[in-house]
Design an enzyme around this catalytic site. Structure first.
Site, PDB file in Angstrom:
ATOM      1  N   HIS A  60      24.606   6.773   4.343  1.00 31.18           N
ATOM      2  CA  HIS A  60      24.058   6.738   2.956  1.00 31.18           C
ATOM      3  C   HIS A  60      22.741   7.421   3.026  1.00 31.18           C
ATOM      4  O   HIS A  60      21.822   6.906   3.605  1.00 31.18           O
ATOM      5  CB  HIS A  60      24.096   5.316   2.362  1.00 31.18           C
ATOM      6  CG  HIS A  60      23.442   5.483   1.012  1.00 31.18           C
ATOM      7  ND1 HIS A  60      23.366   4.145   0.009  1.00 31.18           N
ATOM      8  CD2 HIS A  60      22.440   6.449   0.418  1.00 31.18           C
ATOM      9  CE1 HIS A  60      22.964   4.526  -0.965  1.00 31.18           C
ATOM     10  NE2 HIS A  60      22.278   5.797  -0.724  1.00 31.18           N
ATOM     11  N   HIS A 193      23.855  -0.397  -7.712  1.00 31.03           N
ATOM     12  CA  HIS A 193      23.101  -0.093  -9.009  1.00 31.03           C
ATOM     13  C   HIS A 193      24.008  -0.800 -10.199  1.00 31.03           C
ATOM     14  O   HIS A 193      24.279  -0.186 -11.147  1.00 31.03           O
ATOM     15  CB  HIS A 193      22.934   1.285  -9.208  1.00 31.03           C
ATOM     16  CG  HIS A 193      22.173   2.196  -8.042  1.00 31.03           C
ATOM     17  ND1 HIS A 193      20.839   2.133  -8.580  1.00 31.03           N
ATOM     18  CD2 HIS A 193      22.387   2.627  -7.069  1.00 31.03           C
ATOM     19  CE1 HIS A 193      20.068   2.888  -7.485  1.00 31.03           C
ATOM     20  NE2 HIS A 193      21.289   3.237  -6.507  1.00 31.03           N
ATOM     21  N   HIS A 211      23.252  -0.494  -0.206  1.00 27.89           N
ATOM     22  CA  HIS A 211      21.813  -1.047  -0.040  1.00 27.89           C
ATOM     23  C   HIS A 211      21.621  -2.382  -0.788  1.00 27.89           C
ATOM     24  O   HIS A 211      21.101  -2.859  -1.727  1.00 27.89           O
ATOM     25  CB  HIS A 211      20.939  -0.212  -0.542  1.00 27.89           C
ATOM     26  CG  HIS A 211      20.864   0.703  -1.927  1.00 27.89           C
ATOM     27  ND1 HIS A 211      21.122  -0.269  -3.037  1.00 27.89           N
ATOM     28  CD2 HIS A 211      20.690   1.774  -2.214  1.00 27.89           C
ATOM     29  CE1 HIS A 211      20.994   0.779  -3.955  1.00 27.89           C
ATOM     30  NE2 HIS A 211      20.820   1.874  -3.592  1.00 27.89           N
ATOM     31  N   ILE A 245      10.319  -2.408   4.184  1.00 30.21           N
ATOM     32  CA  ILE A 245       9.744  -2.129   2.899  1.00 30.21           C
ATOM     33  C   ILE A 245      11.022  -2.655   1.762  1.00 30.21           C
ATOM     34  O   ILE A 245      10.609  -3.140   0.912  1.00 30.21           O
ATOM     35  CB  ILE A 245       9.410  -0.751   2.860  1.00 30.21           C
ATOM     36  CG1 ILE A 245       8.227  -0.518   3.834  1.00 30.21           C
ATOM     37  CG2 ILE A 245       8.937  -0.510   1.284  1.00 30.21           C
ATOM     38  CD1 ILE A 245       8.002   1.155   4.096  1.00 30.21           C
ATOM     39  N   ASP A 269      19.192   5.480   3.675  1.00 32.10           N
ATOM     40  CA  ASP A 269      19.093   6.004   2.239  1.00 32.10           C
ATOM     41  C   ASP A 269      17.866   6.926   2.266  1.00 32.10           C
ATOM     42  O   ASP A 269      16.958   6.964   1.456  1.00 32.10           O
ATOM     43  CB  ASP A 269      18.739   4.916   1.372  1.00 32.10           C
ATOM     44  CG  ASP A 269      19.008   4.945  -0.222  1.00 32.10           C
ATOM     45  OD1 ASP A 269      19.438   6.115  -0.449  1.00 32.10           O
ATOM     46  OD2 ASP A 269      18.242   4.183  -0.725  1.00 32.10           O
TER      47      ASP A 269
END
Length: 377
Positions: A60, A193, A211, A245, A269
């Site tokens: 990814h 998502h 993710h 993060i 990502d």
């Protein structure tokens, strides 16, 4: 025959304290130094590194070094991936698309196919969007979000030469026919998502979570959500962006304690700003600002990462206390197994000669891809 010797070798199945590897494009021998017999054709590869791990597999990543798979030419994609191999240790890579117009996605498929014919590091494509939830769109452009559509996915897969390996989608928006088509065509359905609740996910065929923690219905004491599904469901692989993060180190540690190294896959990502000076950039047609190692849209939404894979490898050990063997599983072994990359993910005779040479601090000293030392340009 090329030779690496006097190294600690993490094979993906164990550890050789003091060993050697003979190889050309594929690995011929891996063994302990006590069994080493010199040969006339040995060509020893000199390196400062002291340990060797299987080459990293990033399933990814949108881009880096100034380019993005959505709009780069085949030559630019090839160049970008070669930088990732030399500078980050990535020896297998899935070019990742974004929520955009069907026309733009179609063009990206053609360009990735052309790049992949030149560069064997490109092992597949990750379609992230447009089949996602508006509520959890993250940095995806809501204007182009669509319902999951197996006919569109089939067309894109044909254009790519059958290279799509995983699709991120919102299971609550999908029909059983969409999921069945993915499974019948060797494409892993990945919940991401997504606004789905736990029971919807249990009824779905999602076997991967995009993710983990990010851009999804989160973990709640009355509703486990997408995050809970990723953490708790056996056989479901969870991607993690370990830059400190996107996920606080403590939450990375939580996932590791629950899933173990068998259930996690490290990803970057990353977007085009990786490897570039901080400042203004772009993702999926949207303006992005990179400051202090974080990429954000103008409204403050985190927009991909500028994470280098070698740092993800280092961070998973730092954040969780995982040993190198477990980090190897999460950076190559799990991905190779899940996506059927049968020649990748382990340092064993017969496998492709893809490995990363590290020093005692796990800093990258050399990447060997298909038997050749990778060089940045």
């Amino acid at each position: 025959m090329k030779l690496l010797k006097d190294k600690t070798i993490y094979t993906g199945k164990g550890k050789i304290e003091h060993g050697y590897i003979r190889y050309d494009k594929r690995i011929a021998e891996v063994d302990e130094m006590r069994n080493f017999v010199p040969r006339e054709d040995d060509e020893e590869v000199e390196t400062e590194g002291c340990c060797v791990v299987p080459g990293f597999i990033d399933v990814h990543s949108h881009g880096g070094y100034g380019f993005d798979s959505m709009d780069a030419s085949p030559e630019e994609i090839d160049w970008m991936v070669r930088q990732m191999t030399a500078k980050e240790g990535i020896t297998s890579y899935f070019c990742t698309t974004m929520t955009q117009t069907y026309e733009n996605i179609e063009q990206a498929m053609k360009n990735i196919k052309a790049a992949a014919t030149k560069n064997p590091v490109i092992q597949g494509i990750h379609v992230e969007g447009p089949f996602v939830s508006v509520q959890y769109k993250g940095a995806q452009n809501a204007s182009f979000i669509k319902k999951p559509d197996e006919k569109a996915l089939e067309h894109w897969n044909e254009l790519s030469g059958g290279r799509i390996k995983v699709v991120t989608y919102a299971p609550e928006e999908a029909s059983p026919e969409f999921e069945d088509w993915c499974l019948a065509n060797g494409i892993v359905p990945s919940a991401g998502h997504s606004c789905a609740v736990y029971n919807q996910l249990l009824a779905s065929k999602a076997s991967h979570v995009t993710h983990l923690y990010n851009a999804q219905r989160g973990l709640n004491h009355r509703e486990p959500g997408v995050t809970g599904y990723g953490l708790l469901t056996d056989g479901v692989k969870a991607e993690m962006i370990c830059d400190g993060i996107h996920i606080k180190p403590q939450m990375v540690s939580l996932a590791y304690k629950v899933k173990g190294s068998d259930g996690i896959e490290l990803i970057t990502d990353s977007m085009r700003a990786k490897g570039m000076p901080e400042g203004k950039s772009e993702l999926g047609g949207q303006v992005v600002y990179v400051k202090d190692g974080t990429a954000r849209l103008e409204d403050g939404t985190i927009a991909g990462s500028v994470l280098s894979y070698i740092h993800a490898f280092q961070n998973i050990m730092k954040f969780t206390g995982a040993n190198v063997e477990d980090a190897v599983k999460m950076s190559s072994g799990n991905q190779a197994e899940e996506f059927g990359l049968t020649q990748k993910g382990k340092i064993m005779a017969g496998k492709d000669a893809d490995f990363v040479v590290l020093d005692s601090d796990y800093e990258l000293k050399m990447t060997i891809s298909m038997g050749e030392i990778a060089k940045a340009e």
